[in-house]
Design a protein around this motif. Structure first.
Motif: not given
Length: 177
Positions: A82-87, A89-93, A108-113
């Motif tokens: 399970i992955t998410y970006s940001g925090l 409680f306020t996720p960016i993704v 997902e890692l390529f896209d986020r980078r």
């Protein structure tokens, strides 16, 4: 006087000692101790810490890393990621369930980078890439951890950390998905 026995002179042995073997042994010992001392030194991995300045919704804050750069990966049993970006409680993704491999976590890692690098370049910090936090659960196995570290190398992620503590929200997220 001719019949007198001749004095027998004892042979004098050489007083020189051949030190060639001792010198060779001493050099071998010196090399051995130098190598063992070098191998006994603790090895540390370079860990790039994030900047202490970050921007949140247009507001410049000087207290922690740029939350837009944080990507959290939760490892669970049955090869579940399970992955998410940001925090959380306020996720960016928003959190999403992925699998290992080229179309899963690697993509997902390529896209986020790519997105984080573009954002960092836009704000004038082109060398700031993603900060990945890897959190293996107690149910995940060692193979999953090794696989995710391989994915970090493949995706060319420079800054990542393995953290063992889960927030209560992350534990609930693992139980739901």
């Amino acid at each position: 006087m001719e019949n007198l026995p001749k004095k027998v002179r004892s042979k004098k042995l050489s007083t020189r000692v051949d030190l060639t073997a001792m010198v060779s042994v001493s050099f071998l010992l010196i090399i051995f101790f130098m190598v063992t001392i070098e191998l006994a030194k603790p090895k540390a991995i370079d860990f790039n810490l994030p900047d202490n300045e970050w921007t949140y919704r247009g507001t410049h804050i000087s207290c922690g890393p740029d939350v837009t750069r944080i990507v959290t990966i939760l490892l669970d049993d049955n090869n579940k990621i399970i992955t998410y970006s940001g925090l959380l409680f306020t996720p960016i993704v928003d959190p999403k369930v992925l699998n290992y491999g080229k179309n899963g976590i690697r993509q997902e890692l390529f896209d986020r980078r790519k997105n984080i690098t573009e954002y960092s370049t836009a704000i004038g910090k082109p060398k700031n890439g993603p900060i990945v936090i890897i959190k293996p659960s107690k149910k995940s196995n060692f193979k999953n951890l090794v696989d995710i570290l391989d994915e970090m190398a493949i995706a060319n992620i420079d800054t990542y950390a393995i953290v063992s503590d889960f927030t209560p929200e992350e534990s609930k997220l693992l139980a739901l998905k």
